[in-house]
Design a protein around this motif. Sequence first.
Motif, short mmCIF file in Angstrom:
data_model
loop_
_atom_site.label_atom_id
_atom_site.label_comp_id
_atom_site.label_asym_id
_atom_site.label_seq_id
_atom_site.Cartn_x
_atom_site.Cartn_y
_atom_site.Cartn_z
N LYS A 1 3.99 1.34 -1.05
CA LYS A 1 4.72 1.40 -2.32
C LYS A 1 3.86 2.02 -3.40
O LYS A 1 4.32 2.86 -4.17
CB LYS A 1 5.16 -0.01 -2.73
CG LYS A 1 6.26 -0.56 -1.85
CD LYS A 1 6.66 -1.96 -2.28
CE LYS A 1 7.87 -2.43 -1.46
NZ LYS A 1 8.26 -3.79 -1.83
N VAL A 2 2.60 1.58 -3.46
CA VAL A 2 1.70 2.15 -4.47
C VAL A 2 1.54 3.64 -4.24
O VAL A 2 1.61 4.44 -5.18
CB VAL A 2 0.32 1.45 -4.42
CG1 VAL A 2 -0.71 2.21 -5.21
CG2 VAL A 2 0.44 0.03 -4.96
N SER A 3 1.37 4.02 -2.98
CA SER A 3 1.21 5.45 -2.68
C SER A 3 2.42 6.25 -3.14
O SER A 3 2.29 7.30 -3.75
CB SER A 3 0.99 5.61 -1.18
OG SER A 3 1.19 6.95 -0.80
N ARG A 4 3.62 5.72 -2.89
CA ARG A 4 4.83 6.41 -3.34
C ARG A 4 4.83 6.55 -4.85
O ARG A 4 5.13 7.60 -5.40
CB ARG A 4 6.09 5.64 -2.92
CG ARG A 4 6.32 5.51 -1.42
CD ARG A 4 6.63 6.78 -0.72
NE ARG A 4 7.79 7.50 -1.23
CZ ARG A 4 9.05 7.29 -0.86
NH1 ARG A 4 9.33 6.35 -0.01
NH2 ARG A 4 10.03 8.04 -1.35
N SER A 5 4.51 5.45 -5.54
CA SER A 5 4.56 5.48 -7.00
C SER A 5 3.53 6.45 -7.57
O SER A 5 3.68 6.93 -8.68
CB SER A 5 4.37 4.07 -7.58
OG SER A 5 3.02 3.72 -7.51
N LEU A 6 2.47 6.74 -6.80
CA LEU A 6 1.47 7.68 -7.29
C LEU A 6 1.85 9.13 -6.98
O LEU A 6 1.08 10.04 -7.22
CB LEU A 6 0.11 7.37 -6.68
CG LEU A 6 -0.54 6.07 -7.18
CD1 LEU A 6 -1.76 5.72 -6.34
CD2 LEU A 6 -0.92 6.18 -8.64
N GLY A 7 3.03 9.31 -6.43
CA GLY A 7 3.54 10.68 -6.26
C GLY A 7 3.61 11.17 -4.83
O GLY A 7 4.01 12.30 -4.58
N ALA A 8 3.21 10.34 -3.85
CA ALA A 8 3.23 10.79 -2.46
C ALA A 8 4.62 10.60 -1.84
O ALA A 8 5.25 9.57 -2.05
CB ALA A 8 2.19 10.01 -1.65
N SER A 9 5.06 11.61 -1.09
CA SER A 9 6.33 11.45 -0.38
C SER A 9 6.13 10.47 0.77
O SER A 9 5.01 10.07 1.06
CB SER A 9 6.77 12.80 0.17
OG SER A 9 5.83 13.22 1.14
N LEU B 1 0.85 -1.19 0.00
CA LEU B 1 0.00 0.00 0.00
C LEU B 1 0.88 1.24 0.00
O LEU B 1 0.63 2.21 -0.70
CB LEU B 1 -0.91 0.01 1.23
CG LEU B 1 -1.91 -1.14 1.33
CD1 LEU B 1 -2.74 -1.00 2.60
CD2 LEU B 1 -2.81 -1.15 0.12
N SER C 1 3.75 12.09 3.32
CA SER C 1 2.34 12.05 2.88
C SER C 1 1.81 10.63 2.97
O SER C 1 0.67 10.41 3.38
CB SER C 1 2.21 12.54 1.45
OG SER C 1 2.71 13.83 1.33
N THR C 2 2.63 9.68 2.55
CA THR C 2 2.21 8.28 2.58
C THR C 2 1.88 7.86 4.01
O THR C 2 0.86 7.24 4.27
CB THR C 2 3.31 7.38 2.02
OG1 THR C 2 3.52 7.72 0.65
CG2 THR C 2 2.92 5.91 2.10
#
Lengths: 345, 262
Positions: free
Chosen positions: B163-171, B161, B174-175
Amino acid sequence: MIKTENLKVNLPGFDLHNINLSIEEGEFFVLMGPTGAGKTVLLEAMAGLIPVESGRIIIEGKDVTKLPPEKRGISIVYQDHALFPHLTVMENIRYGLHFHRIDEKEADKRLNRLLHELDLAHLEKRLPENLSGGELQRVALARALMVNPSVLLLDEPFSALDARFREGIRSGLKKLHQSSGVTFLMVTHDFADALSLAGRAAVMNDGMIEQTSSMDDIFQRPDSKFVADFVGMKNLFSVKFDGTRAAIDDLKIELGRTPVNSHGYIAIRPEDIVLSKEAFSSSMRNSFRGTVSGVFDRGFYYEIQVRVGETIFKSLITKRSLFELGIQEGIDAFISFKSTAIHNF
Amino acid sequence: MTKREPFFWITISCGLVIMAFILLPLIEMMTAPSFSMLKETIKDKDVLRSIWLSIYTAGLAALISFVFGTPLAYLLARTSFRGKRLVESIIDLPIVIPHPVVGIAILGIAGKNHWFGQIISELGIRIMGSVTGIVVVLTFVGMPFYVNTVKNGFEAISPRLEKVSRSLGASMFSTFFRITFPLAWRSMLVGIIMCSARAISEFGAVIIVAYHPMIAPVLIYERFEAYGLKYSQPVAVWLVFICLLLFLILRVLTSSTGEKKA
């Protein structure tokens, strides 16, 4: 476009070495290989989720090797979908917008296109726990494409899905690839998925790339024994369809149905091919005379290769049948299989 | 009905013995003081003050554990490094050390003869016989319960979860605040309850560091020593009652919002 140059990854108990891949803008590229070959590790390294030991990763001409994942513009869709369980479908899809400066109108347009193409509009307010496997998958795809990534990584997207729905989802994914124009890199171990979706593929084994080439070359002209073994376990043939029949060169195989395409592939599982020494009279529509060209011990089973004309069929039999039939290299034998055992695409 | 085997009856009787063992003394204690005595006790300023002191020092210990323990719990849940086992054993140490030893150990570095004691006394911080000292001791004994509970909570959240958040642009920040925290806050609340429950029951270590100001367990002990069982019971009843009430409220709060979410 995404490129790796001599990429090396060191994880405890697992290494990737010398990974050189070059995937073109807008291409649909497939990464195949047995379990534990390092396919997921490679995807995560590309996305910046795993540290790289040495080598470079280049996306659209820019070296991103040192960039954190959020700055790379790579989206990833996992096998288990990894939807945020505390957010609704809509919140999941729009999640990436918080971190991207995208024009609101353009974002809305893309959102509506994705909701429409993936048939998600009616699910907007649901939580992931109330969705079916296929729905989860579509939400994960929409979420990944919402940020308009340079590359979309798909980690075995179909393996968690019911086989009945694969066909539909496969064609959906193909459409999505065409309409979004995004570069797709998909990990799979299913040859049917690979052949129907991708133009080119790479085969990985034990942390290395064994072969990168067109789909046809991988199946017809494998570079290494490993690739040959890997793709060869299945009876997979490039064929011309003519009515209800499929032609492998001169060999005509009865399908019992009319495929929509004129060129394609057929696949037959080796255990569906019955081996006999005499011509076999049964309801099986396809029966050919050939020569046993190889006998291989596969543990519980023996793999028997039978050459019919220029085509080699593989069949699996038990040790007991091997002795009862008296199969050995060089003798003549008959192979038979039902038309329902043939998979065409 | 099928005939039960002897084994079944053994398990049942052992269970009943344990139930009685736990409940009998507690019920006896809770019902021993008369209603008028309970009423009189709660009017006693010393009792009120000590119960309040117990609750807020335990609360502070939980708060400190929350602030410092959460990042550590996250680190332990998400990474593997050399010596991780050692770090985990160190965190568990306060659970296995005898309570008076904890008090003695803390006093050892807080005294004027130790460089650490000198530094904190320069800063005007007093450990011996102070509220600060009580909070330090309670944090020491309560922290492991917080860290272990929250570590388990973080481990239950799939790293994918994040990792996906990071890949969607979240630091990473933020993640953590958008994904990890909303999914883990309930385990943090359970951690806070575990930690403060452990802290509120501490006696052996506190009595060495700070007899005064008096927390409720020390007051109960003092009343027992000076006046006997009958006079210590009402204070104990109030302490148990108030603690149970507080934990019950916390539990209800967390489960009701949890149901709405689901």
